[in-house]
Structures are given as structure tokens and as C-alpha cells.
Design a protein around this motif. Structure first.
Motif, PDB file in Angstrom:
ATOM      1  N   HIS A 419       2.380  54.173  24.699  1.00  0.00           N
ATOM      2  CA  HIS A 419       3.780  54.420  24.340  1.00  0.00           C
ATOM      3  C   HIS A 419       4.126  55.900  24.506  1.00  0.00           C
ATOM      4  O   HIS A 419       5.182  56.254  25.047  1.00  0.00           O
ATOM      5  CB  HIS A 419       4.026  53.975  22.896  1.00  0.00           C
ATOM      6  CG  HIS A 419       5.424  54.207  22.419  1.00  0.00           C
ATOM      7  ND1 HIS A 419       5.758  54.263  21.092  1.00  0.00           N
ATOM      8  CD2 HIS A 419       6.579  54.425  23.092  1.00  0.00           C
ATOM      9  CE1 HIS A 419       7.050  54.487  20.975  1.00  0.00           C
ATOM     10  NE2 HIS A 419       7.563  54.587  22.169  1.00  0.00           N
ATOM     11  N   THR A 420       3.241  56.773  24.049  1.00  0.00           N
ATOM     12  CA  THR A 420       3.493  58.208  24.150  1.00  0.00           C
ATOM     13  C   THR A 420       3.629  58.644  25.599  1.00  0.00           C
ATOM     14  O   THR A 420       4.548  59.394  25.959  1.00  0.00           O
ATOM     15  CB  THR A 420       2.354  58.996  23.468  1.00  0.00           C
ATOM     16  OG1 THR A 420       2.268  58.605  22.092  1.00  0.00           O
ATOM     17  CG2 THR A 420       2.606  60.494  23.551  1.00  0.00           C
ATOM     18  N   HIS A 437       3.443  51.821  31.374  1.00  0.00           N
ATOM     19  CA  HIS A 437       2.889  52.290  30.101  1.00  0.00           C
ATOM     20  C   HIS A 437       3.579  51.602  28.922  1.00  0.00           C
ATOM     21  O   HIS A 437       2.921  51.142  27.980  1.00  0.00           O
ATOM     22  CB  HIS A 437       3.059  53.803  29.972  1.00  0.00           C
ATOM     23  CG  HIS A 437       2.216  54.601  30.921  1.00  0.00           C
ATOM     24  ND1 HIS A 437       0.841  54.625  30.856  1.00  0.00           N
ATOM     25  CD2 HIS A 437       2.562  55.405  31.966  1.00  0.00           C
ATOM     26  CE1 HIS A 437       0.367  55.409  31.810  1.00  0.00           C
ATOM     27  NE2 HIS A 437       1.380  55.896  32.495  1.00  0.00           N
ATOM     28  N   LEU A 438       4.901  51.520  28.979  1.00  0.00           N
ATOM     29  CA  LEU A 438       5.646  50.917  27.874  1.00  0.00           C
ATOM     30  C   LEU A 438       5.383  49.417  27.789  1.00  0.00           C
ATOM     31  O   LEU A 438       5.246  48.858  26.688  1.00  0.00           O
ATOM     32  CB  LEU A 438       7.140  51.193  28.053  1.00  0.00           C
ATOM     33  CG  LEU A 438       7.523  52.676  27.956  1.00  0.00           C
ATOM     34  CD1 LEU A 438       8.953  52.889  28.437  1.00  0.00           C
ATOM     35  CD2 LEU A 438       7.364  53.174  26.526  1.00  0.00           C
ATOM     36  N   ALA A 439       5.301  48.777  28.948  1.00  0.00           N
ATOM     37  CA  ALA A 439       5.022  47.334  28.948  1.00  0.00           C
ATOM     38  C   ALA A 439       3.641  47.059  28.351  1.00  0.00           C
ATOM     39  O   ALA A 439       3.461  46.104  27.580  1.00  0.00           O
ATOM     40  CB  ALA A 439       5.111  46.791  30.373  1.00  0.00           C
ATOM     41  N   GLN A 440       2.664  47.890  28.686  1.00  0.00           N
ATOM     42  CA  GLN A 440       1.325  47.713  28.121  1.00  0.00           C
ATOM     43  C   GLN A 440       1.322  47.986  26.622  1.00  0.00           C
ATOM     44  O   GLN A 440       0.647  47.278  25.854  1.00  0.00           O
ATOM     45  CB  GLN A 440       0.336  48.644  28.827  1.00  0.00           C
ATOM     46  CG  GLN A 440      -1.094  48.571  28.304  1.00  0.00           C
ATOM     47  CD  GLN A 440      -1.763  47.225  28.540  1.00  0.00           C
ATOM     48  OE1 GLN A 440      -1.188  46.321  29.136  1.00  0.00           O
ATOM     49  NE2 GLN A 440      -2.987  47.076  28.068  1.00  0.00           N
ATOM     50  N   ALA A 441       2.070  48.985  26.177  1.00  0.00           N
ATOM     51  CA  ALA A 441       2.168  49.271  24.741  1.00  0.00           C
ATOM     52  C   ALA A 441       2.711  48.069  23.988  1.00  0.00           C
ATOM     53  O   ALA A 441       2.207  47.703  22.915  1.00  0.00           O
ATOM     54  CB  ALA A 441       3.058  50.490  24.516  1.00  0.00           C
ATOM     55  N   VAL A 442       3.720  47.410  24.553  1.00  0.00           N
ATOM     56  CA  VAL A 442       4.329  46.236  23.908  1.00  0.00           C
ATOM     57  C   VAL A 442       3.356  45.063  23.913  1.00  0.00           C
ATOM     58  O   VAL A 442       3.276  44.298  22.944  1.00  0.00           O
ATOM     59  CB  VAL A 442       5.645  45.871  24.617  1.00  0.00           C
ATOM     60  CG1 VAL A 442       6.150  44.511  24.146  1.00  0.00           C
ATOM     61  CG2 VAL A 442       6.690  46.956  24.359  1.00  0.00           C
ATOM     62  N   ARG A 443       2.593  44.923  24.997  1.00  0.00           N
ATOM     63  CA  ARG A 443       1.615  43.830  25.038  1.00  0.00           C
ATOM     64  C   ARG A 443       0.540  44.004  23.968  1.00  0.00           C
ATOM     65  O   ARG A 443       0.063  43.028  23.371  1.00  0.00           O
ATOM     66  CB  ARG A 443       0.960  43.763  26.421  1.00  0.00           C
ATOM     67  CG  ARG A 443       1.788  43.056  27.482  1.00  0.00           C
ATOM     68  CD  ARG A 443       0.975  42.763  28.728  1.00  0.00           C
ATOM     69  NE  ARG A 443       0.644  43.969  29.464  1.00  0.00           N
ATOM     70  CZ  ARG A 443       1.397  44.500  30.419  1.00  0.00           C
ATOM     71  NH1 ARG A 443       2.539  43.910  30.761  1.00  0.00           N
ATOM     72  NH2 ARG A 443       1.019  45.593  31.046  1.00  0.00           N
ATOM     73  N   LEU A 444       0.151  45.240  23.718  1.00  0.00           N
ATOM     74  CA  LEU A 444      -0.919  45.494  22.756  1.00  0.00           C
ATOM     75  C   LEU A 444      -0.440  45.439  21.311  1.00  0.00           C
ATOM     76  O   LEU A 444      -1.197  45.073  20.409  1.00  0.00           O
ATOM     77  CB  LEU A 444      -1.548  46.866  23.022  1.00  0.00           C
ATOM     78  CG  LEU A 444      -2.349  47.004  24.311  1.00  0.00           C
ATOM     79  CD1 LEU A 444      -2.708  48.456  24.565  1.00  0.00           C
ATOM     80  CD2 LEU A 444      -3.623  46.151  24.236  1.00  0.00           C
ATOM     81  N   GLU A 445       0.822  45.827  21.092  1.00  0.00           N
ATOM     82  CA  GLU A 445       1.298  45.957  19.716  1.00  0.00           C
ATOM     83  C   GLU A 445       2.821  45.924  19.709  1.00  0.00           C
ATOM     84  O   GLU A 445       3.463  46.649  20.475  1.00  0.00           O
ATOM     85  CB  GLU A 445       0.791  47.283  19.132  1.00  0.00           C
ATOM     86  CG  GLU A 445       0.977  47.457  17.656  1.00  0.00           C
ATOM     87  CD  GLU A 445       0.275  48.714  17.162  1.00  0.00           C
ATOM     88  OE1 GLU A 445      -0.844  48.598  16.633  1.00  0.00           O
ATOM     89  OE2 GLU A 445       0.848  49.818  17.321  1.00  0.00           O
TER      90      GLU A 445
END
Length: 737
Positions: A419-420, A437-445
């Protein structure tokens, strides 16, 4: 000259001392040429670990010279972007890597422009000793010419200043010489500089020992200055000697100095024992104790405090070498690398410390390591250094892979890291790089803020349906939080309004947008009834002001803004946001009185110049648009914010008529600054009645990649006016405060 004390109590007894040996290497060795290894910035992390882990080895000096040169280039970039403090820390960090006898002129061969910038900045700040050290390095390396003549003039001016101190005689002259010699060894730890600094410190201490402080009651200012200098020398002398030797890596010379009969009685036995254990036994506990002592005194602004920071850096290296495969020994060095512009080395350092001979990794240590990387990333975010952040994230690949095997806390740290990085790319105007990066952040949490940024990116890139899907998730997550729900519905309204220009998929954006705005109003009023703190009230009133603005009730929006400003007075960062939002709304609505009141509030609250520059800019634009006679408020702000060489200063000078349109555009050094330049030139065209040029410029701003800027919001709001967007009427059954 600032002489803030460098106290290492309880390690040191603070009294006078005698002379000791210099322990320096020969001048011939210091001048030995070295073949510089070209270190690309993408490889800096690996090169740093190589240097930090191994005190010697083939081609070490070549790699060291390459790393220093690479770090100096990074410092130059930070100076160029207006990050003065970070640039100075990075410059210092580059030279902190250099130990006794390792300095080579090749390290600064192509860095004269940077050193001149740094020297001029030090002189402007009143750091005369640091300025002299940097000018002296330039004096040795510059070819004949105007720049060299300018450097010599600076050195002559500093020599005249030093003469005023030296002419006073006694301890003040010795103290000035000691501080100047310390500054020299900080940046150039060669044999001559180190020996000179050590000798100057010993002479200073000797004179202080002979000065009878107890029997010298000051009767004049000059006598008081002498007495103060004697106290400073007694307090700091032993500490300075130790710090000098540690900074230079002269361990053998340090132990010899501590054995001097004139010095030994002035220390607690424990300090000698600690140093002996650290140096002779490579004892991690001893190094850690020494580091904590020096760390605690390195925050002041003086040559002695900077010497403490340099010593801390070298102690942290020694601690790391004593226990390399230990997080305990790695964490201090990781923090100092971040502070001194080498954050991209942190993941590589941590990766090495986690490696075990049996191949196993402790999941808890992986989580700790990722949090340290996150701290490094947040530090880079604070100075807007997205280039180094990308390298830091890329160097974290192995740690992220380890986290995949350690779910829970480590996974959460990865989500925050993603996210950062994504948020930094958004702020840099790199939406395509940000999205994964943002899509992966949402997938993780689940993360509403990451979803909000995804929605903004998707709208900007023409994926209206995807944007709405993200917003739907946010709204579902915010169901029990009225203020978050209001913000989400308000964003949904703005997206639906703007979809007309980005995507044809929504058949009736006006109706859907009205429903979203009504839901936002209902939620924010509920949140207002529940607000229990000043900060909470400020946030609620700010959102309410925006909702009322979208309904077209400017009087009610103004009242909400004023309440928000009153509630935010104890929180400067929130107050800045509230004031800027108020001036932005006033500019869009053509409300000159509100713009002046809010801008005057920014001046009265004495907020940071960089923060309030935009209020002055927008008020100037509004006065030009309305052909109103300026009342002086905007000029007062712009006069304050026009000093310096950063981007807000350039914008302020443009608004004051001191910078041409072409010069403003040429000054933009990033995508975001380019978007801002386009916006202000479009607004100037609008003020001068060139509607076609204004609309064309505003459309470029609204369609660009700077989705986080206030200017983009203003552009979209003004375009909706040009496009004939009809604001809905307020619901009749709701009472507006």
C-alpha cells in the motif's frame, strides 16, 4: 558558534586531559590512487552490504569510492527537489562510510556541483566549520576558473570570521580550531585531517585543564565566554577524542590514547573496559552499550553532535560485524542507513541477518524485518523520494517471499508495504506502476484507503465499472462508521459526475450521483451528532462543507469550513488541510470573502510557509478572476513562501510576477510539478478571459495522472461548471447547521 554539550554520562568523567599519539596513517597511503568501481543506483544495496560486512578485501577501496559517488549523486537529487535536510544527511552518510585512511579524491571527482551546493547551504545556515570543510575539499579538486575563484572567496571570508574569534585568544581560539578540525574529519577522514583534529582536541583540553574555572568569576562578557569554553572542553573533551577515533575506525590508536596517564584518570573505569571488550574481543554487548550512549546525544545541531552521529554510524557497523546474523545487531545499522539516505540497503542487510546455516527462518523475525523496511519506506515517503523507495521495495523481494511462508503479522506487514509503495507511486503521478501494488495490498488485507486509490486510478484510466466495484467494497466496509461512509458516498458522487467524460457505461450519472450525495449528507450529519473530540469535529465539518458545496449551498459550506477551522486549531496538519479546502472551495465558487478569511487564518496561525503557499496562490487567482483589488493578504503569503528554491517558492514567485510562464514550466522537475504548472497557466488564462485555453489546460489536468492534487479537484469542479452540470437541490426535510 553553537557549543551544545556532548555528554556521555555516566560513561565519561568530564575533566581535563593531556596529549596522546595521533595514530594516523601516512599521507602517502592516503593519496594512493584507486580504480573506482562504477556503482549503479540499482546495485547500491548489494554494494553497501558488501562494504558493511567486510572490513577488508580485494578492491574494497574501489567499491567504496563507487558507493560514495553514487550516494553523493543521490544527495544532489535531494537538493534539487528541495529536500535540504535529507540531502545533508545523505551527504554526511556517504562520507561516514569512509574510514581512516580510506578517503580518496576520486570519490568527489564528478561531485563538485553538489559539494558547492552543500557548502553554500552550510554557510547560509551559519555552520561555518562545515562550510569550511566542504569549501576546502572543493579548493583542492576544482580546476582554475570562476567557480574556483568563488570558492576561494568563501574561504577567505570564513578565514576573516575565524580571525575575529582567534583574536580573542585563549580557549575560544582553541575551541574554534577544534570544531573546524572536527568538521574536516567528518567529511574527509584522511590521515592528515584525523591527526589534526586529534591534536586540536588535546590542545583544547589541556588549556581547559589549566584554566581555573572555580577561581575565575567572570566580570566581562569576554571572560564569561572563556569560562564557558573551558566548561565545554572539560565536558566534551574525552568524548570527542573517543568519537574521533571511533568515527575514523582507529581502534588501536584509541586504546593507546586511553592508556595515556594524563587521560586515564578522567574516565570512569567502565568506559575503558567497554572499549577494550568491544575492540579486542569484538563483544556485541559492549558495542551496543557504546552505541546507545552516542545515539542519545546526536540530535543537537553542532559539530560535536555531528561527530557523535558519525561515531554512532561507525559503532553500528562494528556491532553488525561482531554479530552479523542477528537482528539485534542489524536493527541499529538499518535505522542509521535509513537516516543517511541508504534505505535501499536495509532489506539486503536484513535478508543477510535472517539467513541461517540450517536454512530455517523465524517467522517473527521476518515480521520484524518487514516492519523495519516499512519504516524505511515511510521515511522515504516523508521526503518524497519515490526513486529510492522503488529500489528499497525491489530489494525486499526475498523478505516478501519469506513472509508468504509466515502468515499473520508478516502478511499484514507486506500488505502495508504494498500500500505504501502504491500510494507513493500515485503521488508521483505513476498510476500504472501504482495499481499492481494497491491491488496486491487489497488482496492481502481489506484496506479502504487502498481501494479508494484503486477507484481513482480506474476512473482516470477509463475503467468506470472497476472504479465503482472498489467503491462498493469501501461502502460495505464503512457501514458502521458514519464519517467513512460519508466520505465514500461523496467519492461515489464525484466519480459518477466525472464518468460522463471518461466512460459511456453509466446510463444516468446525474440520478445516481444525486442519490450518492444524499447518502453522504445523511451519513455526515449522523457522524456530526456523534463527534466527541475537536479533531473528530474538524474532520466531520470538513466533509460536511464538501457535501454542501456539491449541493450548491455555499453559505452553509462556508459555515461548516469556519467551524472546522475553529475545531482544528490544536492540530496544525489538520488545520492546513481544512484551510486549503476552504480556499479551494472559495476559488471554485468565486467567494472572495471566504478565500481572504481562510488565507488570513493561515497567516494568523503561523503555519509552515510551504503549507500555506497554495492558499496565497489560489487567492491571487481568484482576485485576478474577479478583477478585484488585492487587499495584501495573498502578497503577504507569497512573499513569505517565495524564499528558497523549492517548488512552492517557484510557484509563489510566478504569482508575484517574478517568474515567467515559460520559466515556471521549465522549472517543473516531476510529473506532478508539470501538472501543477499546467493548472496554474490554465487558471491564468481563465483570469485573462481566454476561456478556450483555460478549458483545454484544465482538461489536461483533470485527465492527467496527478489524482491526489487539490488542483485536480479544482479542475474537475470548474469543468463541471463549464459542462453545465446541474447541482441537485438540498433535501427539504433535512436541517442544515
Amino acid at each position: 558558534m553553537n557549543r551544545s554539550a556532548l555528554l556521555l554520562v555516566p560513561l565519561l568523567l568530564l575533566a581535563g586531559c593531556g596529549h596522546g599519539g595521533a595514530g594516523a596513517k601516512s599521507a602517502a597511503e592516503a593519496e594512493q590512487l584507486v580504480n573506482v568501481v562504477k556503482v549503479q543506483e540499482r546495485d547500491l544495496g548489494d554494494a553497501l552490504v558488501q562494504l558493511l560486512a567486510q572490513p577488508s578485501g580485494p578492491n574494497r577501496l574501489g567499491v567504496l569510492a563507487g558507493v560514495v559517488a553514487c550516494e553523493l549523486s543521490r544527495a544532489e537529487r535531494l537538493f534539487d527537489t528541495g529536500q535540504q535536510k535529507a540531502a545533508q544527511a545523505t551527504l554526511a552518510g556517504a562520507f561516514f562510510l569512509v574510514g581512516n585512511g580510506e578517503y580518496r579524491r576520486e570519490m568527489i571527482r564528478d561531485q563538485q556541483a553538489l559539494l558547492l551546493t552543500a557548502a553554500n547551504a552550510a554557510a547560509k545556515e551559519g555552520s561555518e566549520a562545515r562550510a569550511q570543510a566542504l569549501y576546502s575539499m572543493l579548493d583542492e579538486s576544482l580546476p582554475a576558473g570562476a567557480t574556483h575563484d568563488d570558492v576561494k572567496a568563501h574561504l577567505q571570508a570564513l578565514a576573516l570570521w575565524q580571525k575575529t574569534v582567534t583574536d580573542r585568544g585563549g580557549l575560544q581560539a582553541l575551541g574554534a580550531a577544534q570544531r573546524a578540525s572536527i568538521a574536516a574529519v567528518l567529511y574527509r577522514p584522511d590521515a592528515a585531517s584525523y591527526g589534526k583534529a586529534k591534536d586540536a582536541t588535546l590542545r583544547w583540553m589541556d588549556a581547559a585543564r589549566r584554566f581555573a574555572i572555580e577561581r575565575n568569576t567572570p566580570e566581562t562578557a569576554a571572560a564569561q565566554d572563556e569560562r564557558d569554553e573551558a566548561l565545554t572542553a572539560r565536558q566534551n573533551g574525552v568524548a570527542a577524542l573517543i568519537a574521533l577515533a571511533l568515527r575514523a575506525g582507529d581502534h588501536h590508536g584509541l586504546l593507546e590514547t586511553l592508556d595515556d596517564p594524563a587521560i586515564r584518570p578522567n574516565m570512569l573505569p567502565r568506559v575503558g573496559e567497554l572499549l577494550q571488550r568491544a575492540i579486542e574481543d569484538s563483544d556485541p554487548e559492549a558495542w551496543a552499550t557504546l552505541l546507545s550512549e552516542f545515539d542519545s546525544v546526536g540530535d543537537a545541531d553542532s559539530e560535536l553532535a555531528e561527530l557523535a552521529r558519525a561515531a554512532s554510524f561507525r559503532i553500528a557497523i562494528d556491532l553488525y560485524r561482531a554479530e552479523a546474523h542477528s537482528l539485534r545487531a542489524t536493527i541499529p545499522l538499518a535505522g542509521l542507513l535509513t537516516t543517511h539516505g541508504m534505505a535501499d540497503g536495509v532489506p539486503k542487510l536484513l535478508e543477510r541477518s535472517l539467513s541461517r546455516s540450517d536454512g530455517k527462518t523465524d517467522p517473527r523475525e521476518v515480521g520484524v524485518a518487514l516492519r523495519l523496511v516499512l519504516q524505511a519506506m515511510l521515511g522515504l515517503e516523508a521526503i518524497e523520494d519515490v526513486q529510492t523507495a522503488r529500489l528499497t521495495f525491489a530489494n525486499s523481494k526475498s523478505l516478501i517471499q519469506l513472509a508468504a511462508q509466515a502468515p499473520g503479522e508478516a502478511q499484514s506487514a507486506v500488505a502495508t508495504l504494498e500500500h505504501t509503495m502504491g500510494a507513493m507511486e500515485v503521488r508521483a503521478g505513476e498510476l500504472t506502476l501504482a495499481r499492481p501494488h494497491l491491488a496486491q495490498a487489497v488482496r492481502l488485507e481489506a484496506n479502504p484507503e487502498a481501494l479508494r486509490l484503486l477507484a481513482a486510478i480506474d476512473l482516470q484510466q477509463g475503467r468506470g465499472v472497476d472504479a465503482m466495484q472498489s467503491l462498493t467494497q469501501i461502502i460495505a466496509q464503512s457501514a458502521n462508521e458514519p464519517l467513512s461512509l460519508a466520505e465514500s458516498q461523496l467519492l461515489r458522487h464525484d466519480l459518477l459526475r466525472d464518468l460522463r467524460n471518461v466512460s459511456p457505461r453509466n446510463p444516468n450519472p446525474s440520478t445516481d450521483a444525486s442519490g450518492a450525495l444524499a447518502a453522504a449528507l445523511q451519513s455526515v450529519l449522523k457522524a456530526r451528532s456523534q463527534a466527541s473530540s475537536a479533531n473528530g469535529q474538524a474532520g466531520v465539518e470538513r466533509v460536511l462543507s464538501r457535501v454542501l458545496e456539491d449541493y450548491g449551498d455555499n453559505a452553509a459550506a462556508r459555515r461548516a469550513s469556519e467551524r472546522a477551522m475553529d475545531a482544528a486549531t490544536t492540530d496544525p496538519s489538520q488545520l492546513v488541510s481544512v484551510i486549503l479546502d476552504a480556499v479551494r472551495r472559495a476559488l471554485t465558487a468565486g467567494d472572495l470573502q471566504s478565500a481572504r478569511i481562510a488565507t488570513r487564518r493561515a497567516l494568523d496561525e503561523d503555519l509552515a510557509d510551504r503549507d500555506i503557499a497554495y492558499a496565497g496562490l489560489w487567492l491571487t487567482l481568484l482576485e485576478q478572476q474577479l478583477k478585484a483589488t488585492p487587499d495584501g493578504t495573498a502578497r503577504e503569503v507569497l512573499s513569505r513562501t517565495s524564499r528558497g528554491d523549492d517548488w512552492p517558492a517557484k510557484l509563489s514567485n510566478w504569482a508575484l510576477g517574478k517568474l515567467s510562464d515559460a520559466a515556471l514550466q521549465a522549472s517543473a522537475k516531476s510529473k506532478i510539478q508539470g501538472v501543477e504548472a499546467t493548472f496554474y497557466l490554465a487558471m491564468a488564462a481563465r483570469a485573462h478571459g481566454d476561456k478556450q485555453a483555460a478549458i483545454a489546460g484544465l482538461r489536461r489536468v483533470a485527465a492527467g495522472e496527478a489524482v491526489e492534487l487539490f488542483e485536480v479537484t479544482i479542475a474537475r469542479d470548474l469543468l463541471s461548471q463549464y459542462d453545465g452540470w446541474t447541482k441537485p437541490a438540498l433535501p427539504a426535510n433535512i436541517e442544515i447547521p
